[in-house]
Write a protein that holds these residues in place. Structure first.
Motif, PDB file in Angstrom:
ATOM      1  N   ARG A  54       2.939  -0.277  -1.716  1.00  0.00           N
ATOM      2  CA  ARG A  54       1.754   0.097  -0.945  1.00  0.00           C
ATOM      3  C   ARG A  54       1.620  -0.914   0.194  1.00  0.00           C
ATOM      4  NH1 ARG A  54      -0.028   0.170  -6.240  1.00  0.00           N
ATOM      5  NH2 ARG A  54      -1.350  -1.667  -5.911  1.00  0.00           N
ATOM      6  N   THR A 111      -0.525  -1.814   2.466  1.00  0.00           N
ATOM      7  CA  THR A 111      -1.725  -2.647   2.598  1.00  0.00           C
ATOM      8  C   THR A 111      -1.748  -3.739   1.535  1.00  0.00           C
ATOM      9  OG1 THR A 111      -2.960  -0.791   3.520  1.00  0.00           O
ATOM     10  CG2 THR A 111      -4.242  -2.630   2.647  1.00  0.00           C
ATOM     11  N   SER A 112      -1.378  -3.386   0.312  1.00  0.00           N
ATOM     12  CA  SER A 112      -1.361  -4.367  -0.775  1.00  0.00           C
ATOM     13  C   SER A 112      -0.292  -5.417  -0.541  1.00  0.00           C
ATOM     14  CB  SER A 112      -1.113  -3.658  -2.109  1.00  0.00           C
ATOM     15  OG  SER A 112      -2.130  -2.714  -2.376  1.00  0.00           O
ATOM     16  N   TYR A 136       0.968  -3.954  -6.218  1.00  0.00           N
ATOM     17  CA  TYR A 136       1.476  -3.611  -4.886  1.00  0.00           C
ATOM     18  C   TYR A 136       2.455  -2.441  -4.843  1.00  0.00           C
ATOM     19  CZ  TYR A 136       5.919  -5.905  -5.999  1.00  0.00           C
ATOM     20  OH  TYR A 136       7.124  -6.246  -6.557  1.00  0.00           O
ATOM     21  N   MET A 137       2.836  -1.851  -5.984  1.00  0.00           N
ATOM     22  CA  MET A 137       3.862  -0.815  -5.952  1.00  0.00           C
ATOM     23  C   MET A 137       3.679   0.179  -7.094  1.00  0.00           C
ATOM     24  SD  MET A 137       7.231  -2.756  -7.554  1.00  0.00           S
ATOM     25  CE  MET A 137       8.061  -1.193  -7.956  1.00  0.00           C
ATOM     26  N   SER A 138       4.409   1.288  -7.007  1.00  0.00           N
ATOM     27  CA  SER A 138       4.469   2.258  -8.090  1.00  0.00           C
ATOM     28  C   SER A 138       5.588   1.846  -9.039  1.00  0.00           C
ATOM     29  CB  SER A 138       4.738   3.665  -7.540  1.00  0.00           C
ATOM     30  OG  SER A 138       3.703   4.075  -6.684  1.00  0.00           O
TER      31      SER A 138
END
Length: 273
Positions: free
Chosen positions: A246, A248-249, A237-239
């Motif tokens: 993110r 949408t995630s 869900y993320m960097s």
């Protein structure tokens, strides 16, 4: 129940809800009194916070609570775990003491020195650990008084690649890790979580992190308190490390968590036993 004097927050849900979403590691806040003895400069501290913080988990819990069929209660820590870690034992029982990560951390995720060994951890424990534990205990007691049950769902994330501090980092790192306790995690609650998160590429149990949070008053003593830990691998869900989510995630994960909250609420409404 208000906590204006303390940096943690109990966000109310539906009075009939037994579910308490616990978010202990989402904050990056390290106030000046807690920085005494920390030997990292500002840049190094920010890098450490990138790795140690369960970024965006408070947003995840809030979004799940807003969409759940029965609104759960939320207990959110407003301080970084570099101040105190409310999920550690505050004494020699704590396994993570071996890597300098008891209730008050002395080492970083890379096992480098975080705090001077001359720092007395007791003032930090007295100022922040004990009030947090007391408030979380009271929140669970309130759910028991209101509904006859309490379901603590611990909301965490973990890095895709193991960090040096991890004691059990050599095992599988599934997209969703479910932490359980032999006494406090009923098989139905685990099955509900596996079903809710089935669409994310696989779940694992107690790998790479095990167990779940239950206040010491209830731990191993009160079967009315159920608990489960949700650990989401951060690449879902993320960097990494410490980057943006993110949307949408995050929303997809929040929908899964909301489904678990709904299932756990329905189960808890059933007669105990």
């Amino acid at each position: 129940m208000g906590h204006t004097r303390h940096p943690f927050h109990l966000l109310p849900g539906t009075p009939s809800s037994p579910v308490l979403l616990h978010v202990p590691h989402a904050s990056r806040a390290v106030p000046a009194p807690a920085r005494a003895g920390i030997e990292l400069d500002d840049e190094a501290l920010e890098r450490e916070l990138d790795h140690i913080t369960d970024s965006h988990t408070a947003d995840l819990a809030a979004e799940a609570a807003a969409s759940a069929p029965v609104t759960p209660w939320q207990f959110v820590n407003g301080l970084s775990r570099l101040v105190i870690d409310p999920e550690r034992f505050p004494d020699e029982r704590e396994e993570m003491l071996s890597v300098g990560m008891g209730a008050v951390y002395t080492r970083t995720t890379r096992r480098e020195r975080l705090r001077s060994p001359d720092v007395d951890p007791q003032p930090l424990i007295d100022r922040w650990f004990h009030p947090y534990a007391a408030a979380m205990t009271a929140a669970v007691d309130e759910r028991l008084a209101a509904t006859g049950r309490a379901v603590v769902i611990d909301v965490h994330s973990y890095p895709t690649a193991a960090l040096p501090y991890e004691l059990h980092g050599s095992g599988p790192r599934p997209p969703i890790c479910l932490g359980t306790d032999a006494f406090h995690t009923p098989p139905e609650l685990l099955a509900q979580a596996e079903k809710a998160f089935a669409g994310f590429g696989g779940t694992g149990v107690n790998t790479p992190f095990a167990g779940t949070y239950v206040p010491l008053k209830h731990y191993g003593a009160d079967p009315r308190v159920s608990a489960l830990m949700i650990e989401i691998r951060r690449d879902q869900y993320m960097s990494e490390p410490g980057g943006p989510a993110r949307p949408t995630s995050l929303t997809a994960l929040a929908s899964a968590l909301a489904a678990l909250v709904g299932a756990a609420s329905a189960r808890a409404a059933a007669p105990f036993g």
